[in-house]
Structure formats: structure tokens, C-alpha cells
Design a protein around this motif. Sequence first.
Motif, short mmCIF file in Angstrom:
data_model
loop_
_atom_site.label_atom_id
_atom_site.label_comp_id
_atom_site.label_asym_id
_atom_site.label_seq_id
_atom_site.Cartn_x
_atom_site.Cartn_y
_atom_site.Cartn_z
N ARG A 1 19.56 -0.78 -30.48
CA ARG A 1 18.58 -1.07 -31.53
C ARG A 1 17.52 -2.07 -31.07
O ARG A 1 17.85 -3.10 -30.48
CB ARG A 1 19.29 -1.64 -32.77
CG ARG A 1 20.28 -0.69 -33.39
CD ARG A 1 21.04 -1.36 -34.54
NE ARG A 1 22.07 -0.46 -35.08
CZ ARG A 1 22.97 -0.81 -35.99
NH1 ARG A 1 22.94 -2.05 -36.49
NH2 ARG A 1 23.86 0.06 -36.42
N GLY B 1 19.55 6.71 -29.49
CA GLY B 1 20.82 7.26 -29.03
C GLY B 1 20.63 8.42 -28.07
O GLY B 1 19.52 8.67 -27.58
N ASN C 1 30.31 3.91 -30.52
CA ASN C 1 30.90 4.42 -31.77
C ASN C 1 30.68 3.47 -32.94
O ASN C 1 31.56 3.25 -33.78
CB ASN C 1 32.40 4.69 -31.57
CG ASN C 1 32.65 5.82 -30.59
OD1 ASN C 1 31.93 6.82 -30.59
ND2 ASN C 1 33.66 5.67 -29.75
N GLY C 2 29.50 2.87 -32.96
CA GLY C 2 29.11 2.00 -34.07
C GLY C 2 29.58 0.57 -33.96
O GLY C 2 29.21 -0.26 -34.80
N ALA C 3 30.38 0.22 -32.93
CA ALA C 3 30.87 -1.15 -32.76
C ALA C 3 30.00 -1.90 -31.77
O ALA C 3 29.71 -1.40 -30.67
CB ALA C 3 32.32 -1.14 -32.27
N TYR D 1 25.79 -0.49 -29.07
CA TYR D 1 26.98 -0.12 -29.84
C TYR D 1 27.67 1.07 -29.19
O TYR D 1 27.01 1.97 -28.65
CB TYR D 1 26.61 0.23 -31.28
CG TYR D 1 25.77 -0.83 -31.96
CD1 TYR D 1 26.34 -1.75 -32.82
CD2 TYR D 1 24.40 -0.92 -31.70
CE1 TYR D 1 25.58 -2.74 -33.42
CE2 TYR D 1 23.62 -1.91 -32.29
CZ TYR D 1 24.21 -2.82 -33.14
OH TYR D 1 23.46 -3.79 -33.72
N GLU E 1 22.85 -9.64 -32.92
CA GLU E 1 22.02 -9.15 -34.02
C GLU E 1 21.24 -10.31 -34.66
O GLU E 1 21.75 -11.43 -34.73
CB GLU E 1 22.88 -8.46 -35.07
CG GLU E 1 23.53 -7.18 -34.56
CD GLU E 1 24.38 -6.50 -35.63
OE1 GLU E 1 24.83 -7.19 -36.56
OE2 GLU E 1 24.60 -5.28 -35.53
N THR F 1 24.63 3.88 -28.96
CA THR F 1 23.32 3.68 -29.58
C THR F 1 22.86 2.26 -29.26
O THR F 1 23.68 1.38 -28.94
CB THR F 1 23.36 3.85 -31.11
OG1 THR F 1 24.36 2.99 -31.66
CG2 THR F 1 23.68 5.29 -31.49
N GLN G 1 16.90 2.77 -34.09
CA GLN G 1 18.15 3.02 -33.39
C GLN G 1 17.95 4.20 -32.46
O GLN G 1 17.56 5.29 -32.88
CB GLN G 1 19.28 3.30 -34.36
CG GLN G 1 20.62 3.60 -33.67
CD GLN G 1 21.79 3.50 -34.62
OE1 GLN G 1 22.16 2.42 -35.07
NE2 GLN G 1 22.39 4.63 -34.94
N SER H 1 28.16 8.59 -27.47
CA SER H 1 28.84 7.59 -28.30
C SER H 1 28.07 6.27 -28.35
O SER H 1 28.46 5.35 -29.07
CB SER H 1 30.25 7.34 -27.76
OG SER H 1 30.21 6.68 -26.50
#
Length: 375
Positions: A92, A139, A195-197, A193, A203, A90, A137, A88
Motif C-alpha cells: 500500500r 497486488g 494474505n492480509g497480514a 501484507y 501503517e 499486497t 493497494q 498472496s
Amino acid sequence: MTLRNNATMLAISGVSPILRRSLTPCPPRPKMLSAKLLICICACAAIALGQTSLVMQDRSHDNDSPDTSLYADYELFNTGTAAVPLSSITFRYWFVDSNPGDTLVFSCDYAAVGCANITSKFVKLGTPVAMADTYVQIGFTSGAGSLAAGQQTGEIQTRVHDIDYMPQFGANDYSFISDPSFVYKNTQTITVYVNGALVWGVEPSSVVSSGGGTGGAPPPSTALQVQDRSHDNDSPDTTLYADYELFNTGTTSIPLSNVTFRYWFVDSNPGDTLVFNCDYAAVGTANISSKFVKLATPVARADTYVQIGFSAAAGSLGPGAQTGEIQTRVHDADFALQNGANDYSFISDPSFVYKPTQTVTAYINGVLIWGVEPK
């Protein structure tokens, strides 16, 4: 925090922003459950899920710039109270692709969880920002398992390069690791992140609110970089020494009278009067201005900053140009000791060589254009 289920509401105080981001709406209430019971179930579940907290550390074993590869080693720490499935997560690394016509390649040279369990993809930004037009990215597959509370992933050694190994100018990149110690340290320029949050890091952005600026946002082609060094980093000491050089890494000329930058610190002697000295400036010490600002709400490692600026007579900074050296000192009127090592912008690097810094923040017309403000 407020949990809502249609007209049902429950307030819970003292919950972290990470918890608030992780909350999901409660399902429609089954008829056999009372509103109070459902609220309790949803609240308890939210609190349990909300204990996710991650910290990213990085280092580089080769920070030459230019170089044919961008090297970055990572360790990810679970500082929360619940296990997190690595699949879940990731993170960057943000950079400017120096050779956009070439194919980018990601390599995992070693990972404690196994390189076979590391995934990657390159993403081009629709609108480039200061020091980034691309990110890689990274993961994990489900085979990497979960990261238990209090545990870390172990080392992940990575490289990014062009397929034909053309030079990359890493020093121009947001996530570039300039620290020569090659020791793992917390980083805010690698974003993480779940789950993308976003749960860790900042950033990059060419237009970010400074929390008090009054001017308009700079044009997208405007970009600044601050480099600093110290010729005396003793702590405690009677004086906080800092030397600066500002670089125009954009494509338009910038009036220096629009530019300010800030050194953030904890005033060790708040009852004394602070004094700023500019000992030398290539643009002329008479063209350097300063003011001390006390934070209404102190933050970690800072309750004060000195804001340094330029008069109109300092002129403009053309694309690719730099200000030249600006040598400064901050001290109390009676030269009482300052504990610089406690300060956000303190320069601990013993090499006394100019390097990009994220802890001295720069602004154009009051809008943050470089660095990360303390929180």
C-alpha cells in the motif's frame, strides 16, 4: 511461542514475530495420532510456513510537489527461506487525496512480472489519519508466479493521478518519496501484507503510542511534519549537525510547549559527556530545551536520543504555519569523534535542502505524531 490444540501445548523459543503471525490452529487430532506426534507435525509445519520475510524498497524518478502525478517505483525482496506466491502479497501507498471530488487513476508503466499481472484498488479510510486519507493497494495475479527465497520481483513502475490531472500535493503524503537520489532504498512507509497480514512497514496513524509518553492523544485534526537538513554531514566528525523546521499541517493551533522531537543516534563515546547546542532558532534559542535519553535496550542504529522541545514563551504554531529554522549541534564535551553515518537520524543528503524526514520523530504531549521510531 506457544502452539495450542485444545488442551495440548508446546513451547518453542526464538521464533520471529512474522512466524507467530503466520501460525494457524492445528486441526482436531485424529484418534490414530498421539498428542505428541500431532504437536510435532503442527510445530514443524508452522516453522516451515513461518520463514516468510519480505522487504520493500522504493524510489521515485520525479518527486516534484505539487505535481499532476504521484510517481513510485518498487522492488520487493524475499529475504526468507521459503517461496511466496505473489498472488498472496499486497502493498500500500498511503496519501492524502488532494482532489477528493475527482476520480483517481492507477497506472503501471512497467513491471518485470508484466503489468498485466499487477492489480490495484483505491481505498478511502473511514477515519483519516496524519498524512493519509486514502491508499492504493497494489497486488499480483496468479500469473505473476512465486517469489523464491532470496529473489526480488524486479522493478514495478507506477503512477497515481486524477482523471483530469489536477495537482496532487505529494509532500503532504505519508508514502511520498522525497529522496532526490532516485536510488532504491528500504522504506517503512510502504506497507506489505501476506494474505492480509502486515509483514513489513509501519501503517500511518495520528495516534500511536510512543512507548513512554504520558500525555493524552492529540485531536484528529492535529498534524505535524518535520523537515531537516544538514550543512555538514561529514562522518566521522566531532559534531552531529542538524537543522529543523516543523510544519503544522493540521487544522488547529498547537502550543509549542506540547511539542517535542527526537534525533536518534549511537553514542560513539559513551564515557564522555554529551552536549547540545542551539546556534539559532527563529523562536529564540532561549525557548529551546533539550535532554539526552539513553535507551534501556539499544536498537538498530540508536542507543541514545536527544529530545528537543520548546518553552511556553515560544508560543503556538497556527494551522499552515512553521517554526522557522532551528539550528542544532550535538558533540562530546571533549569533541571526540562521532560516527554519524551509523546513526538512525543522520542526515546524509548532500543537497542541504529541507525535506520531510521520517527518522526524526515528533510528539505532542508525549504521543508520536510524526515519523518512525527505530526498532
